[in-house]
Design an enzyme around this catalytic site. Structure first.
Site, PDB file in Angstrom:
ATOM      1  N   THR A   1      47.429  24.497  12.626  1.00 18.96           N
ATOM      2  CA  THR A   1      47.616  25.492  13.852  1.00 18.96           C
ATOM      3  C   THR A   1      46.946  24.836  15.070  1.00 18.96           C
ATOM      4  OG1 THR A   1      47.227  27.267  12.353  1.00 18.96           O
ATOM      5  CG2 THR A   1      46.866  27.640  14.683  1.00 18.96           C
TER       6      THR A   1
ATOM      7  N   ARG B   1      56.302  35.214   4.386  1.00 19.62           N
ATOM      8  CA  ARG B   1      54.916  35.068   4.665  1.00 19.62           C
ATOM      9  C   ARG B   1      54.509  35.040   6.279  1.00 19.62           C
ATOM     10  NH1 ARG B   1      50.702  31.462   6.859  1.00 19.62           N
ATOM     11  NH2 ARG B   1      48.982  31.845   5.769  1.00 19.62           N
ATOM     12  N   VAL B   2      53.584  35.526   6.523  1.00 17.96           N
ATOM     13  CA  VAL B   2      53.090  35.498   8.029  1.00 17.96           C
ATOM     14  C   VAL B   2      51.595  35.402   7.763  1.00 17.96           C
ATOM     15  CG1 VAL B   2      52.561  36.975  10.213  1.00 17.96           C
ATOM     16  CG2 VAL B   2      54.820  37.036   8.827  1.00 17.96           C
ATOM     17  N   GLY B   3      51.141  34.310   8.779  1.00 18.25           N
ATOM     18  CA  GLY B   3      49.665  34.000   8.460  1.00 18.25           C
ATOM     19  C   GLY B   3      48.867  34.670   9.875  1.00 18.25           C
ATOM     20  N   ASP B   4      47.799  33.985  10.022  1.00 17.63           N
ATOM     21  CA  ASP B   4      46.735  34.707  10.950  1.00 17.63           C
ATOM     22  C   ASP B   4      47.184  34.477  12.490  1.00 17.63           C
ATOM     23  OD1 ASP B   4      46.047  31.867  10.178  1.00 17.63           O
ATOM     24  OD2 ASP B   4      44.616  32.442  11.746  1.00 17.63           O
TER      25      ASP B   4
ATOM     26  N   THR C   1      42.053  28.506  12.733  1.00 14.24           N
ATOM     27  CA  THR C   1      42.784  27.801  11.947  1.00 14.24           C
ATOM     28  C   THR C   1      42.393  27.635  10.558  1.00 14.24           C
ATOM     29  OG1 THR C   1      43.759  25.362  11.777  1.00 14.24           O
ATOM     30  CG2 THR C   1      41.575  25.580  12.698  1.00 14.24           C
ATOM     31  N   GLY C   2      43.401  27.200   9.665  1.00 12.87           N
ATOM     32  CA  GLY C   2      42.911  27.163   8.128  1.00 12.87           C
ATOM     33  C   GLY C   2      43.616  28.157   7.428  1.00 12.87           C
TER      34      GLY C   2
ATOM     35  N   GLY D   1      45.077  31.285   6.600  1.00 10.26           N
ATOM     36  CA  GLY D   1      45.359  32.488   7.102  1.00 10.26           C
ATOM     37  C   GLY D   1      44.997  33.653   6.506  1.00 10.26           C
TER      38      GLY D   1
HETATM   39  N1  GLY Z   1      46.294  29.230   9.996  1.00  9.29           N
HETATM   40  C1  GLY Z   1      48.045  29.288   9.704  1.00  9.29           C
HETATM   41  C2  GLY Z   1      48.245  29.952   8.742  1.00  9.29           C
HETATM   42  O1  GLY Z   1      47.655  30.395   7.603  1.00  9.29           O
HETATM   43  O2  GLY Z   1      49.388  30.413   8.836  1.00  9.29           O
END
Ligand code: GLY
Length: 290
Positions: A152, A180-183, A203-204, A206
């Site tokens: 990210t 899938r959707v992340g943070d 970052t990391g 999500g």
């Molecule tokens: N940090 C980005 C994700 O997990 O999608």
């Protein structure tokens, strides 16, 4: 009027992005324009397999982007599962500025992008297609710490007026499940800011960041008087407490307060961040838990 020294901080070692934003700030650009243009540098770089065009696809071969942006007034815009545009952050900005909503997803985000004049693009590059064909041979889903979760670009800028803006953009985890959707596009998780206090980006992994609403937590802790460093450490410790398997993934935060003080903390060694200040663009290793 008090004059502020502009500042840009961004996740990982993406010097071209922080240089772009930092120079814009030095020339008097708004924090909002600087964060957008700054992260666009990485979205356009096809060598970066975790952001924008060239990002690794999901298990079905779709490249889907997540991004959000916040302005100094606390306005926010985001897109999730955006399939056909490199500059997810710019579509997110249009969501913020041109719609009554905060998040547009999938087909709706795509339709909105076309209406706003963004032309349809192919995001899967020759290299990402080749890597995906290789992945299909074993279909193993084991994100590699600091490489496949090196995922990210999150950026915070403070401009000459002292206003703060932030952006976060990602293609998410490599070979994630379809849908899938992340943070990264979620306000409070991948990014949060309050112009009176400061901002934070993540970052990391999500899923861990989403469960802790880490960026919001950091800003609220700074509001209560913690330094950016103390607040980032508290957010990482919260993730460690919530996740017995914390040794298996990376989660990292950077934060900046209104005074331009910076903090950064992560679970694992290997995370770094960019800081552009007074014409100098430098990469710093983050402190880490273990
Ligand atoms: N940090 C980005 C994700 O997990 O999608």
């Amino acid at each position: 009027m008090e004059s502020f020294k502009p500042l840009c901080v961004a996740t990982w070692n993406f010097p071209n992005a922080s240089q772009k934003a930092g120079k814009m700030l030095d020339q008097g650009a708004s924090a909002l324009d600087a964060v957008e243009q700054g992260v666009m540098v990485e979205e356009a770089d096809i060598r970066n397999t975790t952001v924008g065009r060239g990002g690794a696809p999901d298990r079905e071969g779709n490249v889907t982007l997540d991004a959000c942006i916040m302005d100094p007034s606390g306005n926010a815009g985001a897109v999730v599962y955006l399939k056909n545009n490199t500059h997810a952050v710019s579509v997110a900005r249009k969501v913020m500025e041109e719609t009554p909503h905060v998040i547009l997803a999938g087909e709706g985000a795509d339709q909105f992008a076309r209406q706003q004049g963004f032309e349809k693009e192919e995001l899967l590059t020759e290299a990402s297609e080749k890597a995906y064909q290789e992945w299909l041979k074993k279909k193993e889903y084991k994100p590699i710490i600091n490489i496949e979760n090196h995922d990210t670009i999150g950026m915070l800028c403070i401009d000459q007026k002292g206003d703060i803006a932030g952006a976060c953009t990602s293609s998410g985890l490599s070979y994630k499940m379809n849908g899938r959707v992340g943070d990264s596009p979620i306000i409070g998780s991948g990014l949060f800011l309050d112009n009176e206090v400061g901002g934070a980006v993540a970052t990391g992994m999500g899923e861990a960041i989403l469960k802790s609403v880490g960026s919001f937590l950091i800003v609220e802790l700074m509001r209560q008087g913690r330094s950016p460093q103390e607040a980032c450490e508290a957010a990482v410790m919260r993730i460690i407490k919530q996740n017995p398997n914390y040794k298996d993934f990376q989660a990292a935060f950077i934060a900046m307060n209104k005074k331009g003080e910076i903090g950064s903390y992560c679970i694992q060694k290997g995370f770094s961040y960019m800081e552009y200040r007074a014409g100098e663009n430098r990469n710093f290793a983050s402190k880490y838990y273990f």
